[in-house]
Design an enzyme around this catalytic site. Structure first.
Site, short mmCIF file in Angstrom:
data_model
loop_
_atom_site.label_atom_id
_atom_site.label_comp_id
_atom_site.label_asym_id
_atom_site.label_seq_id
_atom_site.Cartn_x
_atom_site.Cartn_y
_atom_site.Cartn_z
N GLY A 13 0.83 -1.21 0.00
CA GLY A 13 0.00 0.00 0.00
C GLY A 13 0.85 1.25 0.00
O GLY A 13 0.51 2.26 0.64
N GLY A 14 1.96 1.19 -0.73
CA GLY A 14 2.94 2.28 -0.68
C GLY A 14 2.75 3.38 -1.69
O GLY A 14 3.62 4.24 -1.83
N SER A 16 0.25 5.68 -1.78
CA SER A 16 -0.38 6.91 -1.29
C SER A 16 -0.49 6.88 0.22
O SER A 16 -0.25 5.85 0.86
CB SER A 16 -1.78 7.08 -1.91
N GLY A 17 -0.88 8.00 0.80
CA GLY A 17 -1.17 8.08 2.22
C GLY A 17 -0.03 7.65 3.12
O GLY A 17 1.14 7.98 2.91
N GLY A 19 1.32 4.67 3.62
CA GLY A 19 2.31 3.81 2.98
C GLY A 19 3.33 4.59 2.17
O GLY A 19 4.53 4.30 2.22
N TYR A 150 -13.89 -3.39 10.09
CA TYR A 150 -12.55 -2.81 10.09
C TYR A 150 -11.87 -3.03 11.43
O TYR A 150 -10.71 -3.47 11.50
CB TYR A 150 -12.63 -1.32 9.77
#
Length: 249
Positions: A13-14, A16-17, A19, A150
């Protein structure tokens, strides 16, 4: 001082955000980083912004074939992994009583299954004494409305760190959980149908955080750096919350 000088890291998950902020900081600290994400355009953009010492591999952590391709790429290019940051995740808020099977399955596939098989797939290439950082959430131990699935996935992630710490002790591989509170990333926008709605969510979170604001991705990246580096050499099985005090007081 480059705290990850010469290290090889994987950040899922690198693109955006959180990550992306972690990957960028790791490169700044001397690491070579492999990043993953489902959307190729965002991966390409992230790679260009990081600029050096990064390989982007498109894939979904919930798909075994994609993980196999990822680890084959790492093996071919570097042959080892020193740090794993299992960061990929999604939030699909649904009120209890209206939770769909599709939402449940997708959330668990990405957040719980994806984290497990990312870490497990990395093991054959991991160096003894390496570090696994599992990105959890304060939702694992705080009741947040509409976060049933979640929160449950992040409780599973917290449990992984405890179990794996015992199972990997002979290799000296440290496993820790990094649990952000509300962080201002694009994922906040995905939880509302309009900018106004997303801003209302941000304001609601900020109102219950003792520091009076949401966190920034780079603040989580600083905590991830600590857990990835030798500065946390005596930290194992722990949970590090980066939440402005929201779940602490």
């Amino acid at each position: 001082m480059n705290r990850l000088d010469g290290k090889v890291a994987l950040v899922t998950g690198g693109s955006s955000g959180i990550g992306f902020a972690i990957a960028q900081r790791f490169v700044e600290e001397g690491a070579y980083v492999f990043i993953t994400g489902r959307r190729q355009p965002e991966l390409d953009k992230a790679k260009d912004e990081i600029g050096r010492n990064v390989t982007a591999v498109q894939g979904d952590v919930a798909v075994s074939a994609d993980l196999d391709r990822l680890f084959h790429t790492i093996s071919k290019e570097k042959g080892r992994i020193d740090v794993v940051v299992a960061n990929s995740g999604l939030v699909d808020p649904q009120e209890f009583g209206q939770i769909s099977e599709e939402s449940f399955d997708l959330t668990f596939d990405v957040n719980a299954r994806g984290a497990l098989f990312t870490a497990q797939g990395a093991l054959p290439q991991m160096t003894d004494g390496g570090s696994i950082v599992l990105v959890g959430s304060i939702a694992a131990y705080s009741g947040i409305e509409k976060y049933t699935t979640y929160s449950a996935t992040k409780a599973a992630v917290r449990s992984y760190a405890r179990t794996w710490t015992k199972e990997l002790k002979d290799r000296g591989i440290r496993v820790n959980t990094l649990s952000p509170g509300p962080i201002d990333t694009p994922i906040m926008d995905s939880q509302a149908e309009s900018k106004e709605g997303a801003d209302a969510i941000r304001a609601a979170f900020a109102s219950v955080i003792p520091l009076g604001r949401m966190g920034r991705p780079e603040e989580v990246a600083a905590a991830a750096l600590f857990l990835a580096s030798d500065e946390s050499s005596f930290c194992a099985g722990m949970d590090l919350s980066v939440d402005g005090g929201m779940a602490q007081v």
